[in-house]
Scaffold this active site. Structure first.
Site, PDB file in Angstrom:
ATOM      1  N   ASP A 139       1.687  82.155  50.286  1.00  0.00           N
ATOM      2  CA  ASP A 139       1.130  82.012  51.632  1.00  0.00           C
ATOM      3  C   ASP A 139      -0.034  81.035  51.584  1.00  0.00           C
ATOM      4  O   ASP A 139      -0.721  80.923  50.557  1.00  0.00           O
ATOM      5  CB  ASP A 139       0.645  83.360  52.170  1.00  0.00           C
ATOM      6  N   ASP A 190       7.156  82.622  57.603  1.00  0.00           N
ATOM      7  CA  ASP A 190       6.634  83.695  58.453  1.00  0.00           C
ATOM      8  C   ASP A 190       6.530  83.228  59.907  1.00  0.00           C
ATOM      9  O   ASP A 190       6.871  83.960  60.839  1.00  0.00           O
ATOM     10  CB  ASP A 190       5.249  84.136  57.977  1.00  0.00           C
TER      11      ASP A 190
END
Length: 201
Positions: free
Chosen positions: A132, A166
């Site tokens: 991420d 995401d």
């Protein structure tokens, strides 16, 4: 008919490619916890890795990690089947594209959790960590002291660190929820009216 399949699957493939390029670049050029600010303190790359779900949420333990990865794989097959079904039965193009985004996001994170452990030599198959990097702490401050449970504690919006996969999943789900009446509008196929043929005769 082939053209109907090209756009959604090509879109999904481009999102997966972009997601992996960003993740590989971050992993190669940044240390975990390092930040590169592009909107001052309100927007930055913040390199982190997680063992779990979207936006850094986790399912505990090695068994939980394995179960989550396997569930993702099964879910991707289901989403892929649903996408083909929607295209075949000529559902709303917007719905088809949103499902393509969800498929791309799911596949993007599956690549990390399935193969990154082996590729980067830190874990076995199905035990990789998801990379991420996008962090947008747009609002920050403290809850009022009278606020239940979190009174006086710091709050940050938007706190989770996420990746392009995401974002693709979130956009797809949100747009389907917002446009569900339009996407799932009941349309009956045009049929010839026997009475009209009699009139014509």
């Amino acid at each position: 008919m082939k053209a109907a399949y090209t756009r959604p699957f090509l879109t999904a493939a481009l999102i997966i490619l972009a997601d992996q390029i960003i993740k590989i670049w971050v992993r190669k050029h940044m240390a975990i916890g390092e930040e590169i600010k592009f909107l001052g303190d309100r927007g930055m790359l913040h390199y982190t890795e997680n063992n779990g779900m979207a936006f850094g949420m986790e399912l505990g333990g090695e068994l939980g990690k394995l179960a989550l990865t396997l569930f993702r794989i099964v879910a991707v097959f289901g989403i892929g089947y649903a996408l083909v079904h929607l295209i075949k039965h000529k559902y709303h193009r917007g719905l088809i594209m949103m499902v393509a985004l969800i498929l791309a996001g799911a596949l993007g994170n599956i690549i990390d959790s399935t193969f990154y452990g082996i590729i980067y030599n830190y874990a076995g198959i199905f035990h990789g960590r998801v990379v991420d990097m996008f962090y947008f702490p747009i609002l920050s401050g403290h809850f009022p002291t009278w606020f239940p449970m979190w009174g006086g504690e710091e709050f940050i919006f938007f706190r989770p660190v996420f990746n392009l996969a995401d974002a693709a999943i979130s956009i797809g789900v949100i747009m389907i929820l917002i446009n569900q009446k339009r996407y799932f509008k009941h349309e009956t196929p045009e049929e010839s009216n026997p009475n009209s043929e009699m009139v014509e005769e």
